[in-house]
Design a protein around this motif. Structure first.
Motif, PDB file in Angstrom:
ATOM      1  N   ASN A 147      -1.316 -36.880 -25.339  1.00  0.00           N
ATOM      2  CA  ASN A 147      -0.626 -35.754 -24.709  1.00  0.00           C
ATOM      3  C   ASN A 147      -0.631 -34.508 -25.594  1.00  0.00           C
ATOM      4  N   LEU A 148      -1.630 -34.411 -26.473  1.00  0.00           N
ATOM      5  CA  LEU A 148      -1.712 -33.244 -27.346  1.00  0.00           C
ATOM      6  C   LEU A 148      -1.926 -31.957 -26.563  1.00  0.00           C
ATOM      7  N   ILE A 149      -2.303 -32.099 -25.301  1.00  0.00           N
ATOM      8  CA  ILE A 149      -2.488 -30.911 -24.475  1.00  0.00           C
ATOM      9  C   ILE A 149      -1.201 -30.103 -24.395  1.00  0.00           C
ATOM     10  N   TYR A 150      -0.034 -30.810 -24.446  1.00  0.00           N
ATOM     11  CA  TYR A 150       1.238 -30.102 -24.389  1.00  0.00           C
ATOM     12  C   TYR A 150       1.453 -29.266 -25.650  1.00  0.00           C
ATOM     13  N   LEU A 151       1.049 -29.807 -26.810  1.00  0.00           N
ATOM     14  CA  LEU A 151       1.186 -29.048 -28.050  1.00  0.00           C
ATOM     15  C   LEU A 151       0.282 -27.822 -28.051  1.00  0.00           C
ATOM     16  N   VAL A 152      -0.844 -27.932 -27.371  1.00  0.00           N
ATOM     17  CA  VAL A 152      -1.738 -26.786 -27.260  1.00  0.00           C
ATOM     18  C   VAL A 152      -1.194 -25.775 -26.253  1.00  0.00           C
ATOM     19  N   LEU A 153      -0.563 -26.296 -25.202  1.00  0.00           N
ATOM     20  CA  LEU A 153      -0.056 -25.413 -24.159  1.00  0.00           C
ATOM     21  C   LEU A 153       1.133 -24.571 -24.628  1.00  0.00           C
ATOM     22  N   VAL A 212       0.128 -20.142 -36.610  1.00  0.00           N
ATOM     23  CA  VAL A 212      -0.465 -21.469 -36.433  1.00  0.00           C
ATOM     24  C   VAL A 212      -1.163 -21.913 -37.715  1.00  0.00           C
ATOM     25  N   PRO A 246       1.895 -22.912 -27.579  1.00  0.00           N
ATOM     26  CA  PRO A 246       1.545 -21.570 -28.069  1.00  0.00           C
ATOM     27  C   PRO A 246       0.832 -20.709 -27.034  1.00  0.00           C
ATOM     28  N   ILE A 247       0.030 -21.342 -26.151  1.00  0.00           N
ATOM     29  CA  ILE A 247      -0.648 -20.550 -25.112  1.00  0.00           C
ATOM     30  C   ILE A 247       0.372 -19.933 -24.161  1.00  0.00           C
TER      31      ILE A 247
END
Length: 361
Positions: free
Chosen positions: A156-162, A74, A164-165
């Motif tokens: 919808n940046l939550i998807y970009l965070v999700l 990252v 790698p998680i």
């Protein structure tokens, strides 16, 4: 007695469940797409995880090595984006700004055309100019809509965070998830799905890593060659070609078309050398590098590839085109394994009964 056949009912019920599954996937397409990208990202990261695990002290848990790899990857992506993002944005803005002026020059009149199209040159040039001028007139509304799209993507940046998680969790708990899935099956079907899961694992790992290597090879080769040849907007065109390499079949063709159009309308003087380089590179890419990297499990006929790309475009746009080839290859593996499983004897008793039946017949 009432004409009810158990075997037919099972087949109808299975078909209904499959149709219901596809319907659910279509309705929850955004969630499914995030999971798919997380799976692909996991396959890209996993070789580095295994490399770090070789040097991991035994007292440290496996989670530590996985977390270390993710932090490094990252951070590397963030550094590369900050270094080259400004240059990429600058060339894209310059191209969009200069495109109307380039269309008013005499460059289009020097377009190489076949002899039989020479009488129609004026009409062809006028048509191209009108199309590009129309596109330039719509540049401001397009930029506005692009800005709104960026704002929407930011929300919808939550998807970009999700992604790698989810990738982290897949690598950490992937083997336990596979074992839990196989434990739900009977002994007879466990063997079948164990082979299917193993083959799908090999297929996806090779496909994702092959796409990454092909994209990097295109980016580096195009970037170096375009810079040496003095092509305008070399970095922008190389990055575009590298990203389009992820879209099978249509992506490389679009990259070649974009490069040649920009070169022609920019008045690039060495067009012949550019065409020769692109032709030689595509021959090497399509007939040497691509078959070598995708040598296992991704053999899909060109007819199915084209049909899959068209269907993927209708169902999911660019994402559907991107997923068309691996989905077809996965279905090919599942259907092939299922046919082999159901046509073979399941145990020694079945083999003996078939042998006795053959002797009696």
């Amino acid at each position: 007695m009432l004409g009810f056949d158990v075997g037919t009912a099972r087949k109808v019920w299975t078909a209904f469940l499959i149709a219901l599954l596809f319907c659910i996937i279509y309705i929850a397409s955004t969630t499914v797409l995030v999971i798919v990208f997380a799976v692909f990202f996991s396959y890209l990261i996993y070789p580095m995880v295994t490399l770090v695990e070789r040097f991991r002290p035994r007292r440290l848990p496996r989670v530590a090595s996985i977390a270390l790899v993710f932090v490094v990857v990252v951070a590397l992506i963030a550094v590369v984006g900050s270094l080259f993002g400004v240059q990429l944005q600058d060339q894209a803005t310059r191209l969009l700004t200069q495109l109307p002026a380039l269309m008013r020059t005499d460059v289009p009149n020097r377009l190489p055309l076949p002899h039989f199209l020479e009488p129609l040159r004026e009409r062809i040039v006028d048509f191209l100019r009108s199309q590009i001028e129309t596109g330039s007139d719509n540049a401001v509304p397009m930029a506005r809509s692009l800005g709104l799209g960026v704002v929407h993507a930011a929300s919808n940046l939550i998807y970009l965070v999700l992604i790698p998680i989810l990738s982290f969790l897949l690598i950490k708990d992937g083997s336990q998830m596979r074992d839990a899935f196989l434990a739900l099956l009977s002994t007879r079907h466990r063997r079948l799905w164990s082979e299917i899961v193993g083959d799908l694992n090999v297929l996806l790992s090779k496909y994702v890593r092959a796409l990454l290597f092909l994209s990097l090879a295109t980016l580096i080769c195009y970037g170096v060659a375009f810079s040496l040849l003095g092509l305008p907007y070399a970095f922008l065109l190389a990055v575009s070609a590298g990203l389009l390499e992820f879209v099978p079949f249509a992506g490389p063709l679009a990259a070649v078309a974009i490069t040649l159009v920009v070169a022609v309308f920019s008045g690039y003087p060495h067009l012949l050398w550019l065409v020769i380089f692109i032709g030689l590179y595509r021959l090497f890419q399509d007939y040497v590098l691509n078959p070598y990297l995708m040598s296992e499990g991704v053999e899909v006929s060109p007819f199915l590839v084209i049909v899959g790309l068209l269907a993927g475009d209708q169902l999911g746009g660019v994402a559907g085109i991107f997923l068309a080839v691996p989905v077809i290859a996965m279905l090919k593996i599942v259907i092939g394994k299922a046919r082999a499983f159901h046509s073979a004897p399941h145990d020694e008793g079945d083999a003996e009964r078939r042998a006795l039946t053959g002797k009696t017949d």
